[in-house]
Scaffold this active site. Structure first.
Site, PDB file in Angstrom:
ATOM      1  CB  CYS A  45      -0.871   0.153   1.166  1.00 44.62           C
ATOM      2  SG  CYS A  45      -2.021  -1.647   1.202  1.00 44.62           S
TER       3      CYS A  45
HETATM    4  C1  BEZ Z   1       0.345  -5.167   2.087  1.00 37.33           C
HETATM    5  O1  BEZ Z   1      -0.533  -3.969   1.291  1.00 37.33           O
HETATM    6  O2  BEZ Z   1       1.781  -4.844   2.180  1.00 37.33           O
HETATM    7  C2  BEZ Z   1       0.248  -6.143   1.942  1.00 37.33           C
HETATM    8  C3  BEZ Z   1      -1.281  -5.904   3.411  1.00 37.33           C
HETATM    9  C4  BEZ Z   1      -2.284  -6.500   3.537  1.00 37.33           C
HETATM   10  C5  BEZ Z   1      -1.432  -8.105   3.375  1.00 37.33           C
HETATM   11  C6  BEZ Z   1      -0.366  -8.868   2.260  1.00 37.33           C
HETATM   12  C7  BEZ Z   1       0.599  -6.854   1.579  1.00 37.33           C
END
Ligand code: BEZ
Length: 212
Positions: A45
């Protein structure tokens, strides 16, 4: 309930990093993209938000307002924004919705319990000036989205809305487009002064109308 193409985009009130909004009023008369993030302070994100901040001029050029959502509080979003700027070299320049009560993610069916009970998936909704949903895409949390593809689809959607054309496989801005079958050859003469190539009666190709 799942939101389908052509459905009205649910309206809502929410707190965001840029203050409180009512969604439809915030959209105004143009286009909008609403996209969800599983959680604050997560790696994928963080990269996505930096990339979208850098692409903001591209969204502005297309009259598309951008808004993100994460199931955390606005205070966390604000702290996270500092990390995004530090690590991605881009300042958050669009609002992030505080959805700690899961109200908006519920309305837009962004939590898929068989994937995760608590995190959202990576949803994308493109909403037209009529406040109807024009595009939905769902990615898993582990895959960062391709925002160049989202811009490409917006270009296609906006051409369809204005000129009654569709876009072929792997089309990119500037390439030839397809006259939709609902337009007769007689109508096409007025609408497409550059002419068209009829490969089949249902497959008529014309230069992109908004290009010289
Ligand atoms: C991420 O944004 O890296 C992420 C968020 C939730 C689960 C896996 C990755």
């Amino acid at each position: 309930m799942a939101i389908r193409l052509g459905d009205p985009a649910p309206d809502f009130e929410a707190k965001t990093t840029d203050g409180s909004i009512r969604f439809h009023d915030w959209i105004g008369s143009g286009w909008a993209i609403l996209f969800s993030h599983p959680k604050d302070f997560t790696p994928v994100c963080t990269t996505e938000l930096g990339a979208v901040a850098k692409l903001k001029p591209q969204f502005d050029k297309r009259n598309v307002k951008v808004i993100g959502l994460s199931v955390d509080k606005v205070e966390d979003h604000t702290k996270w924004a500092k990390d995004i700027e530090e690590t991605q070299g881009a300042k958050l320049n669009f609002p992030l919705i505080d959805d700690h009560d899961r109200k908006v993610s519920g309305l837009y069916d962004m939590i898929h319990p068989n994937a995760s009970e608590t995190f959202t998936v990576r949803s994308v909704f493109v909403i037209g000036p009529d406040k109807k949903v024009k595009l939905t895409i769902t990615y898993p949390a582990s895959t960062g989205r391709n925002f160049d593809e989202i811009l490409r689809v917006i270009d296609s959607l906006q051409l369809t809305a204005k000129y009654q054309v569709a876009t072929p496989v792997n089309w990119k801005d500037g390439e030839d487009v397809i006259i939709v079958p609902a337009v007769s050859n007689e109508e096409a003469k007025g609408k497409f002064p550059k002419g068209w190539k009829e490969i089949k009666p249902y497959l008529r190709v014309t230069p992109q109308p908004n290009r010289n």
